[in-house]
Every structure is written in structure tokens, then in C-alpha cells.
Design a protein around this motif. Structure first.
Motif, PDB file in Angstrom:
ATOM      1  N   GLY A  93       0.821  -1.249   0.146  1.00  0.00           N
ATOM      2  CA  GLY A  93      -0.027  -0.078   0.056  1.00  0.00           C
ATOM      3  C   GLY A  93       0.655   1.367   0.031  1.00  0.00           C
ATOM      4  N   LEU A  94       1.844   1.282   0.844  1.00  0.00           N
ATOM      5  CA  LEU A  94       2.829   2.476   0.846  1.00  0.00           C
ATOM      6  C   LEU A  94       3.545   2.676  -0.617  1.00  0.00           C
ATOM      7  N   SER A  95       3.878   1.529  -1.369  1.00  0.00           N
ATOM      8  CA  SER A  95       4.517   1.905  -2.279  1.00  0.00           C
ATOM      9  C   SER A  95       3.516   2.177  -3.449  1.00  0.00           C
ATOM     10  N   ALA A  96       2.367   1.742  -3.281  1.00  0.00           N
ATOM     11  CA  ALA A  96       1.217   2.323  -4.330  1.00  0.00           C
ATOM     12  C   ALA A  96       0.776   3.835  -4.005  1.00  0.00           C
ATOM     13  N   ALA A  97       0.768   4.081  -2.813  1.00  0.00           N
ATOM     14  CA  ALA A  97       0.593   5.537  -2.206  1.00  0.00           C
ATOM     15  C   ALA A  97       1.455   6.389  -2.803  1.00  0.00           C
ATOM     16  N   VAL A  98       3.023   6.170  -2.927  1.00  0.00           N
ATOM     17  CA  VAL A  98       4.113   6.933  -3.257  1.00  0.00           C
ATOM     18  C   VAL A  98       3.878   7.089  -4.607  1.00  0.00           C
ATOM     19  N   ASP A  99       3.739   6.179  -5.440  1.00  0.00           N
ATOM     20  CA  ASP A  99       3.549   6.093  -7.005  1.00  0.00           C
ATOM     21  C   ASP A  99       2.545   6.928  -7.309  1.00  0.00           C
ATOM     22  N   ALA A 100       1.371   6.851  -6.691  1.00  0.00           N
ATOM     23  CA  ALA A 100       0.182   7.601  -6.944  1.00  0.00           C
ATOM     24  C   ALA A 100       0.640   9.238  -6.632  1.00  0.00           C
ATOM     25  N   ILE A 148       4.157  12.056  -0.099  1.00  0.00           N
ATOM     26  CA  ILE A 148       5.303  11.114  -0.538  1.00  0.00           C
ATOM     27  C   ILE A 148       6.272  11.067   0.968  1.00  0.00           C
ATOM     28  N   LYS A 149       6.688  12.285   1.381  1.00  0.00           N
ATOM     29  CA  LYS A 149       7.590  12.103   2.556  1.00  0.00           C
ATOM     30  C   LYS A 149       6.890  11.430   3.645  1.00  0.00           C
ATOM     31  N   SER A 150       5.440  11.601   3.963  1.00  0.00           N
ATOM     32  CA  SER A 150       4.870  10.753   5.031  1.00  0.00           C
ATOM     33  C   SER A 150       4.511   9.328   4.768  1.00  0.00           C
ATOM     34  N   TYR A 151       4.589   8.802   3.568  1.00  0.00           N
ATOM     35  CA  TYR A 151       4.347   7.459   3.140  1.00  0.00           C
ATOM     36  C   TYR A 151       6.066   6.809   3.304  1.00  0.00           C
ATOM     37  N   LEU A 152       6.865   7.704   3.053  1.00  0.00           N
ATOM     38  CA  LEU A 152       8.144   7.148   2.872  1.00  0.00           C
ATOM     39  C   LEU A 152       8.769   6.803   4.415  1.00  0.00           C
ATOM     40  N   GLU A 153       8.272   7.732   5.326  1.00  0.00           N
ATOM     41  CA  GLU A 153       8.744   7.804   6.606  1.00  0.00           C
ATOM     42  C   GLU A 153       8.150   6.398   7.285  1.00  0.00           C
ATOM     43  N   LYS A 154       7.028   6.019   6.862  1.00  0.00           N
ATOM     44  CA  LYS A 154       6.272   5.038   7.297  1.00  0.00           C
ATOM     45  C   LYS A 154       6.832   3.542   6.814  1.00  0.00           C
ATOM     46  N   ALA A 155       7.286   3.642   5.447  1.00  0.00           N
ATOM     47  CA  ALA A 155       7.855   2.353   4.741  1.00  0.00           C
ATOM     48  C   ALA A 155       9.282   2.164   5.054  1.00  0.00           C
ATOM     49  N   LYS A 156      10.240   3.046   5.549  1.00  0.00           N
ATOM     50  CA  LYS A 156      11.447   2.917   5.815  1.00  0.00           C
ATOM     51  C   LYS A 156      12.146   1.878   4.968  1.00  0.00           C
ATOM     52  N   ASP A 157      12.026   2.326   3.667  1.00  0.00           N
ATOM     53  CA  ASP A 157      12.555   1.453   2.735  1.00  0.00           C
ATOM     54  C   ASP A 157      13.519   2.203   1.764  1.00  0.00           C
ATOM     55  N   LYS A 158      14.869   2.166   2.263  1.00  0.00           N
ATOM     56  CA  LYS A 158      15.992   2.785   1.245  1.00  0.00           C
ATOM     57  C   LYS A 158      15.649   2.703  -0.295  1.00  0.00           C
TER      58      LYS A 158
END
Length: 196
Positions: A93-100, A148-158
Motif C-alpha cells: 500500500g505504501l509503495s502504491a501511495a508513493v507512486d500515486a 510522499i514524505k509521510s509514506y516514505l517515513e512509514k515505509a522505511k525502505d531505502k
């Protein structure tokens, strides 16, 4: 929300929508509403004020409005998935949200480029709408970056961090001055009308 209903929305109604508790006043909600409203205003201003030889811009603006409406739905679905998911599905979901969010960011800058062309071809009628459309899409772009920033903070995926950073840079590079250029043209049209 359809293009027609967005084009009839007032600034007060937009503000009230942003305060809607169900939307949660999230960056994603702010990006969705401001980008949609800006695109609808651009379409309305282009139809209302451009010369006949520039009708292609009005048509493209209308297409962009529809495209942004679809992107907003995509972001809304991805954001809902993030809110309701755990573990592996959360990651997806986080990856999809970042892409969107990135896609919406790109669409707002495309809208700014279109508004720049429209501002070169319009008269005083519709100039204020174009200026407002530019500011709303700029707000949408800023909110999309925050999302994008908020989703990346949750994802913690380099890997996702790196991909998102590269895409945001590519989209925003050399385009950050567009709003100022549009507002300068809008101001010129308004002053010319006032001097008549």
C-alpha cells in the motif's frame, strides 16, 4: 468528484472539504483537493478566455482535469489501503501511495506548463482564474511532496526512498519557477485592463 462539480466549487467549499474529518486533513487529501480544483479552474479559464486559435489548450486542459480526477481516485484508494493494512499489505500500500503521489505531482507540473501557455494567449477575462489555478496546482504539488514524505517515513525502505527522490527531482527540476512566470503574466493582463 467530477470535473463539472469541481468547476462549480467555491474557495469556501474547498476549505470546508479540507476540514472534513473523514478526509483527516492529510497531505494526500490536501494534494487531491487542491490539484483537482486547480485543474478544473484551468479548464474553465481556458474555455472562457482563449482565442480560437488556442482551442487546443482548452481541450488539453479539460483532458488534464479528467486525468487528475482519476489520479485523485488512485491516490485515495492507495491511502485507504495504507490506513487499513498491516505487514506485507502495508508495504504494498505504501509503495502504491508513493507512486500515486508522484503521478499527481507530475500532473500538477504538467498543468503549470499548460497554464503558462494559456497565460500567454489569454486576455484579462479569465486571467484571475488562471492565476488562482496556478496557485492551487502549486499547493497540490507541495502537498503531494508532503504525502510522499509521510509514506516514505512509514515505509522505511531505502530503495523506495532513492527511487522517489530521483523521480521527484526529475519532475521538479527546472519547473519550480513556473508559478511566478504565470502570475507575472496574469498581473500584466489585469494591469492592462485597468489602464484602459
Amino acid at each position: 468528484m467530477s470535473e463539472e462539480s469541481l468547476m462549480e466549487m467555491t474557495a469556501v467549499e474547498l476549505y470546508e472539504a479540507l476540514l472534513d474529518q473523514e478526509l483527516g486533513f492529510s497531505p494526500a487529501a490536501a494534494a487531491a483537493l487542491t490539484a483537482s480544483y486547480g485543474a478544473a479552474l484551468l479548464a474553465r479559464a481556458a474555455r472562457k478566455s482563449l482565442r480560437e486559435d488556442k482551442e487546443d489548450i482548452a481541450g488539453k486542459a479539460s483532458v488534464l482535469c479528467t486525468e487528475i480526477s482519476h489520479l485523485v481516485q488512485r491516490l485515495d484508494m492507495a491511502d485507504e489501503l495504507v490506513r487499513s493494512s498491516k505487514d506485507e499489505t502495508l508495504r504494498e500500500g505504501l509503495s502504491a501511495a508513493v507512486d500515486a503521489s508522484i503521478s499527481l505531482l507530475e500532473a500538477t507540473y504538467f498543468g503549470q506548463s499548460m497554464a503558462r501557455k494559456a497565460a500567454e494567449s489569454t486576455g484579462s477575462e479569465g486571467a484571475l482564474d488562471l492565476g488562482t489555478a496556478s496557485m492551487m496546482m502549486d499547493a497540490g504539488a507541495g502537498a503531494a511532496i508532503l504525502a510522499i514524505k509521510s509514506y516514505l517515513e512509514k515505509a522505511k525502505d531505502k530503495a523506495l526512498d532513492k527511487k522517489a527522490e530521483e523521480m521527484v527531482w526529475a519532475i521538479t527540476h527546472d519547473r519550480v519557477g513556473l508559478k511566478r512566470q504565470i502570475l507575472e503574466l496574469v498581473d500584466k493582463h489585469i494591469r492592462e485592463e485597468a489602464d484602459k
